[in-house]
Design a protein around this motif. Structure first.
Motif, PDB file in Angstrom:
ATOM      1  N   ARG A 581       0.829  -1.287  -0.079  1.00 37.29           N
ATOM      2  CA  ARG A 581      -0.076   0.086   0.194  1.00 37.29           C
ATOM      3  C   ARG A 581       0.881   1.132  -0.097  1.00 37.29           C
ATOM      4  O   ARG A 581       0.228   2.218  -0.207  1.00 37.29           O
ATOM      5  CB  ARG A 581      -0.948  -0.037   1.178  1.00 37.29           C
ATOM      6  CG  ARG A 581      -2.026  -1.165   1.173  1.00 37.29           C
ATOM      7  CD  ARG A 581      -2.737  -1.091   2.623  1.00 37.29           C
ATOM      8  NE  ARG A 581      -1.874  -1.488   3.662  1.00 37.29           N
ATOM      9  CZ  ARG A 581      -2.167  -1.497   4.948  1.00 37.29           C
ATOM     10  NH1 ARG A 581      -3.431  -1.180   5.360  1.00 37.29           N
ATOM     11  NH2 ARG A 581      -1.387  -1.910   5.956  1.00 37.29           N
ATOM     12  N   THR A 582       2.127   1.187   0.371  1.00 35.59           N
ATOM     13  CA  THR A 582       2.948   2.397   0.285  1.00 35.59           C
ATOM     14  C   THR A 582       3.071   2.928  -0.963  1.00 35.59           C
ATOM     15  O   THR A 582       3.499   4.133  -1.168  1.00 35.59           O
ATOM     16  CB  THR A 582       4.457   1.912   0.564  1.00 35.59           C
ATOM     17  OG1 THR A 582       4.539   0.987   1.815  1.00 35.59           O
ATOM     18  CG2 THR A 582       5.447   2.820   0.726  1.00 35.59           C
ATOM     19  N   ARG A 585      -0.199   5.529  -1.156  1.00 40.83           N
ATOM     20  CA  ARG A 585       0.041   6.329   0.352  1.00 40.83           C
ATOM     21  C   ARG A 585       1.079   7.293   0.067  1.00 40.83           C
ATOM     22  O   ARG A 585       0.866   8.462   0.111  1.00 40.83           O
ATOM     23  CB  ARG A 585       0.493   5.408   1.543  1.00 40.83           C
ATOM     24  CG  ARG A 585       0.709   6.116   2.760  1.00 40.83           C
ATOM     25  CD  ARG A 585       1.195   5.487   3.728  1.00 40.83           C
ATOM     26  NE  ARG A 585       0.226   4.548   4.329  1.00 40.83           N
ATOM     27  CZ  ARG A 585       0.533   3.243   4.277  1.00 40.83           C
ATOM     28  NH1 ARG A 585       1.736   2.754   4.089  1.00 40.83           N
ATOM     29  NH2 ARG A 585      -0.348   2.249   4.552  1.00 40.83           N
TER      30      ARG A 585
END
Length: 711
Positions: A581-582, A585
């Motif tokens: 998910r980085t 994000r």
């Protein structure tokens, strides 16, 4: 002069430049307060130049230091593969592993190798191969090929020497045979391990990467891939990737039948050693079950253990792989979170008549068993909804397998990458992405309209002439007006464009591909430009503002420009090897930072011009209009990856959870998924195939379950 010495001298130059800059500031502060000192200004400029150039060169040397880069990469690979090994073995704290054995498979060529080995000896076995080091691990589905490859990586890194290559695991399904291997490896290092593009290319060019291609059988949707299959083409690309005059080192994993088909068509690499992973013997299964089950009640598993060691019994063959054995233990060790009772008895396993029934039974109960163990409070989605959500994703991956490239990108049959899942919703995702673009650009367009109304409401024609101030104000509106038109066409472009791989890769090369050095340099130059421009406007037009105002807003412009250069560095920024998910994000955070810094800085300078040219407009109002326009500009053009992700979420309401990234990571924590680079993958291909063909969870077990008393 050595690299280390050069780096030291350049760092010393940075320190000297900073000292000169501090001395200039101190001279101006003490001797010439409020005045201009040519000597101090020259000293400050010289110090700034020396520090900037020295820092630039020091960073360039650091980015291309092969030894340091290899050490950094080795540490990141070690951390990620340790986490994946723990996940495959049942989660954190679980150290029970089946010591699977493997045997050398003569391929009919001149290549020879030791006759056999096991999990603990795999690194020593690989080192004994000599030559370039080429190994392919074959076996049936669930035989432990991936676990064996991960164990090889960990043991090679554990005893790694400075000159050794760094083993890097790559999902075969994500490979594009038409992309040169060198480019593919460099992109993977940047995407999966957060290396700067220049560092990744340096490591690949220095031949310091050992590619470990996992799941060659997952590249095609057939059990008999031929010479023209994706797998065969990928193998030919690897064969062409040579280290000078030598063949490249590689490690492959593939199912036995598929590799046999490739070998029959002579599509396999030359000089490669093949080993076959054996089945789990009855005594190995016995030791594993005893190690991971309740020691206080050993008789629970006695019927299963007896069946595993009995010749001809269904379970002896159905549970002969580590995956199936782990599956059975996960299902039959499930307890009721309130009473502590075991939900079902292992004796039920002995009642099935064939292997297929055992497989369907275990896979149908795997999701509720893992969710009960990982989330006993039931805070996340229940087993039924989890099954339905994962089935949608599994069906999407199944449709991708064997499908031709879509808009320049090969669609993976195993990888769930958040910003690449939009084809699941097709045109609906593009439509909602266009709506997101429209929502972000409307404030900027509205700000330009307000400014235009303010300008033209003060138009005065005297004797057929328009005042020069009005002409300058109209001219000043040309730039934001042009941008506003571009913003209005952005939703149409977003809908029409294919969201192709070329679009994404080009964006990452032009923005994310920029090194942090380039971002900082651009930010410093923009800050200086903003400060000087703001100060000049104030002094020229006599605006009643303190002199610290241009410094503050100039710095905001500089930070905005630096973060703007850094937008889309989600691949290379803030590396986290256990959280895909980085990427999204970082994309969102970088965009917000750029919008909240560049917008106010831009609005300040724009507002001062309007205040001078059109008397009567408050400074605050003019600056606010400019700030809104600047923020909308950045927000409309920057977050491409996040826009695709948001478009997917809006287009799949009801079919997928709103917080998809959180859901997938929860499934990873529960042991239903695993992580490979920036992608989530199903725990096993057998689970993925089962979910693709079973969109709804089974309402009951195929056999009656025996309830047990509390242990």
């Amino acid at each position: 002069m050595s690299r280390r010495t050069k780096t030291w001298w350049f760092r010393a130059g940075v320190a000297a430049g900073m000292v000169m800059l501090a001395a200039a500031a101190l001279r101006l502060w003490t001797l010439y307060p409020g005045d201009v000192d040519p000597v101090g200004a020259g000293l400050g400029l010289a110090g700034t130049g020396i520090a900037a150039i020295s820092w630039w060169q020091a960073q360039r040397l650091a980015d291309t230091d092969v030894q340091a880069a290899a050490t950094l990469l080795a540490g990141r690979v070690l951390a990620e593969e340790r986490a994946q090994r723990a996940q495959l073995l049942g989660g954190k704290g679980s150290d029970a592993v089946i010591d699977v054995g493997f045997s050398f498979h003569p391929a009919g060529g001149a290549v020879s190798a030791p006759p056999a080995g096991n999990l603990k000896q795999v690194a020593a076995y690989f080192r004994e191969l000599g030559g370039p080091g080429r190994l392919v691990i074959t076996g049936v589905a669930g035989s432990g090929k991936t676990v064996l490859a991960i164990e090889l990586i960990l043991r090679l890194l554990d005893g790694r020497r400075p000159e050794d290559r760094v083993p890097v695991r790559i999902s075969a399904a994500s490979l594009d045979p038409d992309v040169p291997v060198r480019d593919m490896l460099a992109r993977h290092l940047t995407a999966a391990y957060g290396l700067k593009p220049v560092t990744a290319r340096t490591l690949v060019a220095a031949e310091r990467i050992l590619p470990v291609v996992d799941g060659l059988d997952e590249m095609d949707d057939t059990d008999e891939p031929g010479y023209g299959s994706r797998a065969a083409r990928a193998l030919r690309a690897l064969e062409d990737y040579e280290h000078g005059l030598d063949r490249c080192s590689m490690v492959l994993t593939c199912r036995t039948d598929q590799y046999d088909a490739l070998a029959a068509d002579r599509a396999v690499p030359r000089g490669i050693v093949r080993v076959d992973v054996g089945k789990v013997a009855g005594d190995q299964a016995w030791r594993f079950v005893q190690a991971v089950t309740d020691q206080e009640d050993p008789d629970r598993w006695r019927p299963v253990l007896d069946a595993l060691t009995r010749d001809g019994h269904v379970l002896a063959e159905a549970l002969s792989t580590p995956w199936r054995l782990t599956l059975a233990v996960s299902v039959y060790e499930q307890r009721d979170p309130v009473t502590g009772r075991y939900v079902r008895s292992p004796e039920a396993l002995t009642r099935f008549a064939d292997q297929r029934s055992v497989r369907e039974h275990l896979l149908g109960l795997f999701i509720p068993a893992r969710l009960a163990a990982a989330d006993p409070a039931g805070k996340g989605p229940d087993a039924g909804r989890t099954h339905a959500y994962l089935a949608v994703l599994a069906a999407h991956l199944r449709a991708n397998t064997g499908r031709p490239p879509l808009h320049g990108r090969v669609l993976s049959g195993t990888d769930l990458v958040l910003h690449r899942l939009w084809p699941l919703a097709g045109d609906r995702a593009r439509f909602f992405g266009a709506l997101v673009a429209l929502a972000t650009c409307l404030p900027g367009v509205a700000a330009v309209v307000v400014a235009a109304v303010a300008v033209f409401s003060r138009v005065e024609i005297v004797d057929g002439r328009i005042s020069g101030a009005t002409v300058m104000a109209v001219a000043l509106l040309l730039l934001p007006g042009t941008v506003a038109v571009r913003l209005l066409t952005e939703p149409v472009t977003a809908y029409r464009q294919a969201w192709s791989a070329a679009d994404e890769d080009g964006l990452l090369r032009s923005r994310g591909g920029q090194s942090r050095r380039r971002s900082v340099v651009d930010g410093v130059l923009a800050a200086l430009y903003g400060c000087l421009t703001s100060a000049a406007v104030i002094m020229e037009f006599g605006a009643a503002l303190p002199l610290w105002a241009p410094i503050v807003f100039g710095l905001l412009v500089g930070v905005g420009m630096a973060s703007g250069r850094d937008v889309q560095r989600g691949y290379a920024g803030s590396w986290d090897g256990t959280d895909p998910r980085t990427v999204i994000r970082n994309d969102v955070v970088s965009t917000l930072v750029a919008a909240l810094t560049f917008g106010p800085g831009f609005g300040f300078m724009l507002g001062i011009w309007f205040v001078k040219l059109l008397a009567g407009i408050p400074v605050v109002a003019a600056a606010a209009v400019g700030a809104v326009f600047g923020m909308s500009l950045v927000a409309s053009w920057s977050p491409l990856l996040a826009r695709r992700y948001l478009g997917l979420l809006l287009a799949t309401r009801g079919r997928l959870p709103w917080r998809l990234g959180r859901f997938l990571h929860g499934c990873y924590d529960a042991g239903l998924l695993r992580i490979s680079g920036i992608a989530y993958q199903f725990r096993h291909r057998e689970l993925q195939d089962y979910l693709a063909t079973h969109p709804r969870a089974a309402t009951a077990s195929p056999v009656p379950c025996l309830q047990e008393e509390p242990s």
